[in-house]
Every structure is written in structure tokens, then in C-alpha cells.
Design a protein around this motif. Sequence first.
Motif, PDB file in Angstrom:
ATOM      1  N   ILE A 425       9.891 -15.135 -12.255  1.00 24.33           N
ATOM      2  CA  ILE A 425       9.276 -15.372 -10.950  1.00 24.33           C
ATOM      3  C   ILE A 425      10.221 -14.986  -9.830  1.00 24.33           C
ATOM      4  N   ASP A 426      11.480 -15.323  -9.959  1.00 28.01           N
ATOM      5  CA  ASP A 426      12.454 -14.976  -8.920  1.00 28.01           C
ATOM      6  C   ASP A 426      12.479 -13.469  -8.679  1.00 28.01           C
ATOM      7  N   THR A 427      12.441 -12.697  -9.769  1.00 35.10           N
ATOM      8  CA  THR A 427      12.497 -11.237  -9.630  1.00 35.10           C
ATOM      9  C   THR A 427      11.225 -10.703  -8.993  1.00 35.10           C
ATOM     10  N   TRP A 428      10.057 -11.138  -9.498  1.00 33.66           N
ATOM     11  CA  TRP A 428       8.801 -10.646  -8.926  1.00 33.66           C
ATOM     12  C   TRP A 428       8.668 -11.041  -7.464  1.00 33.66           C
ATOM     13  N   ALA A 429       9.067 -12.256  -7.129  1.00 36.45           N
ATOM     14  CA  ALA A 429       8.969 -12.704  -5.737  1.00 36.45           C
ATOM     15  C   ALA A 429       9.874 -11.869  -4.834  1.00 36.45           C
ATOM     16  N   ALA A 430      11.066 -11.556  -5.305  1.00 41.55           N
ATOM     17  CA  ALA A 430      11.987 -10.733  -4.513  1.00 41.55           C
ATOM     18  C   ALA A 430      11.416  -9.341  -4.299  1.00 41.55           C
ATOM     19  N   LEU A 431      10.845  -8.762  -5.342  1.00 36.28           N
ATOM     20  CA  LEU A 431      10.246  -7.438  -5.220  1.00 36.28           C
ATOM     21  C   LEU A 431       9.074  -7.458  -4.247  1.00 36.28           C
ATOM     22  N   ALA A 432       8.260  -8.531  -4.303  1.00 40.25           N
ATOM     23  CA  ALA A 432       7.113  -8.647  -3.396  1.00 40.25           C
ATOM     24  C   ALA A 432       7.574  -8.745  -1.947  1.00 40.25           C
ATOM     25  N   ARG A 433       8.623  -9.511  -1.705  1.00 40.75           N
ATOM     26  CA  ARG A 433       9.132  -9.647  -0.337  1.00 40.75           C
ATOM     27  C   ARG A 433       9.648  -8.311   0.189  1.00 40.75           C
ATOM     28  N   GLU A 434      10.355  -7.579  -0.656  1.00 41.75           N
ATOM     29  CA  GLU A 434      10.903  -6.285  -0.233  1.00 41.75           C
ATOM     30  C   GLU A 434       9.796  -5.287   0.088  1.00 41.75           C
ATOM     31  N   ALA A 435       8.692  -5.349  -0.663  1.00 38.09           N
ATOM     32  CA  ALA A 435       7.603  -4.388  -0.462  1.00 38.09           C
ATOM     33  C   ALA A 435       6.675  -4.784   0.681  1.00 38.09           C
ATOM     34  N   ALA A 436       6.706  -6.043   1.090  1.00 39.45           N
ATOM     35  CA  ALA A 436       5.727  -6.560   2.052  1.00 39.45           C
ATOM     36  C   ALA A 436       5.633  -5.751   3.345  1.00 39.45           C
ATOM     37  N   PRO A 437       6.759  -5.314   3.952  1.00 37.66           N
ATOM     38  CA  PRO A 437       6.633  -4.584   5.225  1.00 37.66           C
ATOM     39  C   PRO A 437       5.818  -3.299   5.129  1.00 37.66           C
ATOM     40  N   SER A 438       5.723  -2.705   3.951  1.00 34.81           N
ATOM     41  CA  SER A 438       4.980  -1.454   3.794  1.00 34.81           C
ATOM     42  C   SER A 438       3.572  -1.675   3.247  1.00 34.81           C
ATOM     43  N   ARG A 439       3.166  -2.928   3.109  1.00 30.38           N
ATOM     44  CA  ARG A 439       1.852  -3.248   2.550  1.00 30.38           C
ATOM     45  C   ARG A 439       0.884  -3.689   3.649  1.00 30.38           C
ATOM     46  N   LEU A 440      -0.394  -3.758   3.276  1.00 32.74           N
ATOM     47  CA  LEU A 440      -1.424  -4.233   4.197  1.00 32.74           C
ATOM     48  C   LEU A 440      -1.302  -5.746   4.375  1.00 32.74           C
ATOM     49  N   PRO A 441      -1.554  -6.250   5.562  1.00 33.66           N
ATOM     50  CA  PRO A 441      -1.529  -7.706   5.747  1.00 33.66           C
ATOM     51  C   PRO A 441      -2.723  -8.357   5.046  1.00 33.66           C
ATOM     52  N   LEU A 442      -2.620  -9.628   4.775  1.00 34.97           N
ATOM     53  CA  LEU A 442      -3.740 -10.369   4.203  1.00 34.97           C
ATOM     54  C   LEU A 442      -4.790 -10.556   5.297  1.00 34.97           C
ATOM     55  N   TRP A 443      -6.029 -10.159   5.001  1.00 33.76           N
ATOM     56  CA  TRP A 443      -7.035 -10.232   6.051  1.00 33.76           C
ATOM     57  C   TRP A 443      -7.386 -11.698   6.363  1.00 33.76           C
ATOM     58  N   PRO A 444      -7.714 -11.973   7.614  1.00 34.21           N
ATOM     59  CA  PRO A 444      -8.048 -13.357   7.986  1.00 34.21           C
ATOM     60  C   PRO A 444      -9.406 -13.766   7.411  1.00 34.21           C
ATOM     61  N   ARG A 445      -9.494 -15.023   6.968  1.00 34.85           N
ATOM     62  CA  ARG A 445     -10.752 -15.548   6.430  1.00 34.85           C
ATOM     63  C   ARG A 445     -11.479 -16.339   7.516  1.00 34.85           C
ATOM     64  N   THR A 446     -12.789 -16.413   7.380  1.00 39.09           N
ATOM     65  CA  THR A 446     -13.598 -17.160   8.347  1.00 39.09           C
ATOM     66  C   THR A 446     -14.140 -18.428   7.698  1.00 39.09           C
ATOM     67  N   ASP A 447     -14.517 -19.385   8.525  1.00 41.12           N
ATOM     68  CA  ASP A 447     -15.160 -20.601   8.042  1.00 41.12           C
ATOM     69  C   ASP A 447     -16.659 -20.370   7.891  1.00 41.12           C
ATOM     70  N   ALA A 448     -17.276 -21.160   7.044  1.00 42.01           N
ATOM     71  CA  ALA A 448     -18.720 -21.035   6.843  1.00 42.01           C
ATOM     72  C   ALA A 448     -19.463 -21.476   8.101  1.00 42.01           C
ATOM     73  N   PRO A 449     -20.568 -20.822   8.451  1.00 40.49           N
ATOM     74  CA  PRO A 449     -21.352 -21.242   9.617  1.00 40.49           C
ATOM     75  C   PRO A 449     -22.112 -22.535   9.313  1.00 40.49           C
ATOM     76  N   SER A 450     -22.588 -23.185  10.359  1.00 39.02           N
ATOM     77  CA  SER A 450     -23.364 -24.412  10.156  1.00 39.02           C
ATOM     78  C   SER A 450     -24.678 -24.119   9.454  1.00 39.02           C
ATOM     79  N   ALA A 451     -25.200 -22.916   9.649  1.00 36.06           N
ATOM     80  CA  ALA A 451     -26.437 -22.511   8.966  1.00 36.06           C
ATOM     81  C   ALA A 451     -26.397 -21.003   8.760  1.00 36.06           C
ATOM     82  N   TRP A 452     -26.821 -20.580   7.594  1.00 33.10           N
ATOM     83  CA  TRP A 452     -26.842 -19.153   7.284  1.00 33.10           C
ATOM     84  C   TRP A 452     -28.137 -18.539   7.808  1.00 33.10           C
ATOM     85  N   PRO A 453     -28.118 -17.298   8.239  1.00 34.04           N
ATOM     86  CA  PRO A 453     -29.374 -16.651   8.645  1.00 34.04           C
ATOM     87  C   PRO A 453     -30.318 -16.526   7.447  1.00 34.04           C
TER      88      PRO A 453
END
Length: 688
Positions: A425-453
Motif C-alpha cells: 500500500i505504501d508503494t502504490w499510494a506513493a506512486l498515486a501521489r506522484e502521478a496525481a498532478p498529471s491526472r484528471l481531477p475527481l469530478w464533483p458529485r451532486t446531491d439527489a433532488p427532492s423529487a425526480w422529473p
Amino acid sequence: MYDPILDALRRGAVAEALTAADALVAERPDDPHALRWLSTSQMQAGQPDAALATIDRAIALAPDNADLHLARAGVLVGSRRNEDAQAALSQATVLDPNQFTAYVIQGQLALGRGDLDEAERLSRLAGRVAPDHPQLAAIDGMVTLRRGNANDALKIVSAALQQAPDDVQLRYALGFIHMALGHWAFAEQAFRGVIEKVPGSDNLRSLIADLIRRQGRPADAADELVPLVAINNAPALHRYIGHLRLAAGQNEEALAALRIALAGQPRDRDTVLAIIEAWRRLDAQDDARNTLDAALATAADVHDLWLARLLFEAVGSTEARAVVERWVAAMPQHVPALEAQMSVLDAADDDEAAEAVARRIVELDPGRASGEQRIVEGLLRRDPMAAIARVGELANKAEDPDQRRGLRSWQAFVRDRAGRYADAIDTWAALAREAAPSRLPLWPRTDAPSAWPERAVMPEGPAVRPFLLWGAPGTVVESLAGVLGYITDEFRGDRYLAQPPNDGFQNFFAAAALRSGEMSAEAFISGWRDALPARGVNEGRVVDWLLMWDNAFLTALRPQLPQGHLLIAVRDPRDAFLDWLAFGCPAPLALDGLQEGAEWLAGLFEQIAILHEDDLYSHSLIRMDAIKDDAGAVAGALGEALGVQLPVPPSSGARRFPEGHWRHYAQALAGPFAALTPVAVRLGYPAT
């Protein structure tokens, strides 16, 4: 490599061009282009007979190369001392043949070396002598063709043929123009006219054969070449005939031709591959062994022959081992031979001998992946810590950053197999951190509406049903994509390529815009539909592999695309998170922090759980846990979801962690798994 020759020809330095071409052909005797430029140099040096012989050698090596036949035509035009070539010239006896023909010859030679401006200039000079001579149209038509305007070239040459229907050069030009337009039958007839008019032009039959092949008549194409064998017994010609016989299903005849080709050119890979196919079709294993052994007796250093010979022995058999020993004896420092020996020994469960060969491989080629992997496999069984250390040493020595990252990732997998889960895990986490600046950001999630159309009413009658494919990181949705891409041309994976469609499904902020009302449902779906034609989608028939998902998309899909269907890859979220960390995912997403990434992934799975529990849209959940590495099982699960039986695609051979592997990391990833366990249970997976 051809530039010195071309430069000398342009400068008129004929002796220099001839010397350079002779040297290149001596170095590359089987290069048809080198022979072509030698022929051109010989022609300019006043050696028409040698030029014709040389261009014929080139055609024997590449009989379906139209440029070589055009060059041969130029040689014939220029061979004024040759009786056969004279027949190719117009019978314009009223003209000054020396002056006019000199311009035409030079124009043809300029065409042969690709100097279109010079060819055009010489045509104009010849036109001052004989403005209406048809051979001018032959040059002008070819210049126009080479400049990319085949239709105008056809008009030029066709008009001239009305005046001189028997002119050979016009027929040559007409044939090449029809080829450029894809008019294979017309091109065939044009070149047949040349053969009828010019004795000794039988070499043109190879081009005619290729035109017949393009018309879907490989047997007739092979028959067309048979007369050439008596004139030119070149191995390349027999290889071409063999290919055509194979395409026609004439396997016995193909094998006969390919045996001759192999005897003449045992080093030619194309011949080896073709004759292997002939033996396979005929189940002629004994003939294969005998023929290949005979070839190896005179060409024992040919890699492809040894590989072919191994194909006809059972993997791991005594016979295979004997073949490999012969190969290694013949080529003791050839790493692929040693790799084959290592594989045979492994198949025979001779671990000690296989590892000894692996060490020999890395002695010859330090860092060679095959050898190092086999050594590490052996160490893992005996001394796991030594295996980890060996991969670490390789990573430390690697100078290329990408190679170093790959080796560090491999070390993490070795640690996993050695039970050193926290270190992995330590190795994979380090590799992920190093690659993060060149990767796409995690897209923002939305909350469910009070009622669906409200869902719109399904269209009446047979409606086109678009499918939308998606899976969260780590679900191995790419296995589903591979099956869908195999079974239907309607599959589109272009969202993961360099030029993705520009629509709402590709926009990280579209979900929030839909949720806030900034973007309307109509605009979202119309934008998606409007982009389909440019993606080659007709009438909305598509299986669209989405880059991302947010339930806010349902506010557009429910009212605007009720006939759509979602295909969603699902997996135990804890296994998915571990997979994402170790293997990555199709969308290059940044995994900068483990806890943050796990909480974000949990949110994605929660949205899928809501969609499924409340049946918010037509969908199928495809559980990938046990089937992700089995293409047949994936096709079966997908077919069951769709209510159809699907063909089984070939396996990719890729392997991921087995189902439930996350439990080994329960301690090392306690925090991230705590965020993922509730939604895992909600989706039907056990808590522990």
C-alpha cells in the motif's frame, strides 16, 4: 538512405548517382526501392539493358508495387536501342524522333523520381515540337494523377486515347489512373492492352494479378502469375502465388508454391508465416517438421524458422525440449532462444533449470523482463524478501523515470504476493501521489433532488434503444467494453481517446449545471444527439461508454431519453478501491489521498445503489466480482442482462486481484474501507 541517389540525379551527377545506388544495392540486395533507383541511375547513364534487368529484379521482390511497374514503363520508353521498347513508342514518323523522344524520355524519368515540376516542364518543351502528340497526355495525365486529381487525369488520358487508341504509354497511364480511382476491372483491361501491344512485358502480369485479387478472385490472380514462373523463378513470386492460393482456399497448391519460396528465401518472415498457415490448414505436421528441418540445415541462425519449428511440437514435450536445445546450440547467445528454452523447462516443471536459464538471459541482457520475472518467481517461492529486494535494486538502477515507476509498481505486486500488504500500500499510494498532478481531477458529485422529473412515455412502435455503459474506478468496466466492442459496431469508446465528443456526458460540471437548472434537460440530450453523427453513429444506434456518471444525468435522461438503458459494472467497493489503487482505471483520475479517494468512490456507489433501489431508470447491474477476467463469463452475464446470447470474444489474458482480495488489506486500509463498507453492504456484499 535514398536521398544521396535522388540528390545526385536531380543535379545531373549520373556517375555519382550510379555509385551511390550500386553501394546501396550491395548493402540491401532485397530492397526493391534501392533497385528502382539503381535502375533509374543506369538508365540515365546510358545502360538501358541493365536498367531493365534491375527494375525486373525489383518487381520480382515486390510484384504488386505499382510504382515499380511505372518505373519499368519509363525504362521501356527510354530504351531506344531495344526493339521491344520501340514498340511502346508512338509511330509518329513525321516528327523529329530524336528531339521529341528525348524530351519524352526525360519527362518519364522525372516522373519516375517524383519530380513533377520537371516532368511538366519537359512535357511543355516536347509540346513545342509536337503539340498534339498523345504521349504528352501520358506525361500530363500522370503529373495530374500524382498531384491528387485522378478524375482530371482520367479526362486528359481518355481524350488522348480517342486519337491514339493503341498508344501503349497512354494505356499505361490509364491503368494507373483507374487504380487510383479504385476501378480495378478497368485498370486490369488497360494493362492487358499493354501486354498485347508490347512483347516482353509479361512482368506486368504481377500487377494485373493484384488487380484481379482486389476484385475478389484470388485463384484467377494466381493463375495469371503462373506464366511468369518460367521467366522469373524468384522466391518472392512463389510467395505471392502461395498467398493467393491460400486466399482462394487452394491449400495444397499454396503449400507447393510456398515450399519453393521458403527454399529460396528461408529468412523471409512473410513466407514463414504463410507456409505455417498452409501446414495448419492441411494438418501437415510431419511435412512441416521435415521442411523446416531442411531449411534450418542451411539457415540455422534464422529466428523465425526456429519459432516455426517449435509450433509443431506440443508445449513442454520431450520433442519441444529437443528442438529448443538445437536452437540454443545453434544460437547460444540469442536471448529469444534462451527464453524459449526457459518456457519449455517451466512447462516441464524443471524449475531449477528454468531459473538457471533466466540468470543466463539477464547476464546477456541485463534487466531483461522475461529473465528477471522468472528469477523473481523462483525467489518468491524460496525467499520472498529476496524477491522484493531484487525488484527494488532494478528500480534503483533504472534511469528512465517511466521504467522506474513500472518497476516500483511491480515491487508492490511482489510485496502483495509475499504478504507484505502494508508495504504494498505504501508503494502504490506513493506512486498515486506522484502521478496525481498529471491526472484528471475527481469530478464533483451532486446531491439527489427532492423529487425526480417524471419519466417520459416510451415512444410508440419499434424505437432505437441507445445503451450507456459505465463503471466506477476499479470495477473493471473495460472488460464489458471489450465484449461490447467485439460484438457490435455500434460501440463507441471514443470518450477515452484523444478527440472525445464535446457533450454534457464529457463535461465535469454538467451534472452540477443540470442540478441547478443552469442547463436544461433538453439542451443536455440535444447536445449529446447532435454530437453522434460526427462519431459515426446512425439514427442514434449507439453503445456509448461514458467517462463519468452522476445521478444528476437522470434529470435529463428520464424526461428526454426514456428509451435508453444503462449498463453499469458493479463490484465490491473495497475490491474496487484496491484495484483502482494498484491497477489504475480507464479514465486517468487522480488518487492523491487514499481517504479522500475512498470517500469519493463510496459516493459513486451510493448513487448507483439509489438508482437501483428506486429504479430511477432502465438499467442492468453487471456484477464483475467473479467474472472480470473471463471474457466468456462477461459475455454470458451481459447477454443474460440483455436477454440475448452473445458470441464469446477472445480472452485478453489480463488478470486482476481475485474476489475478496480486499480482506488482506483490512488493516492497512482500515480508514478507506470504513468509508466503503456501508455502501458495500447496501449493494449486497458482506460487511467482513
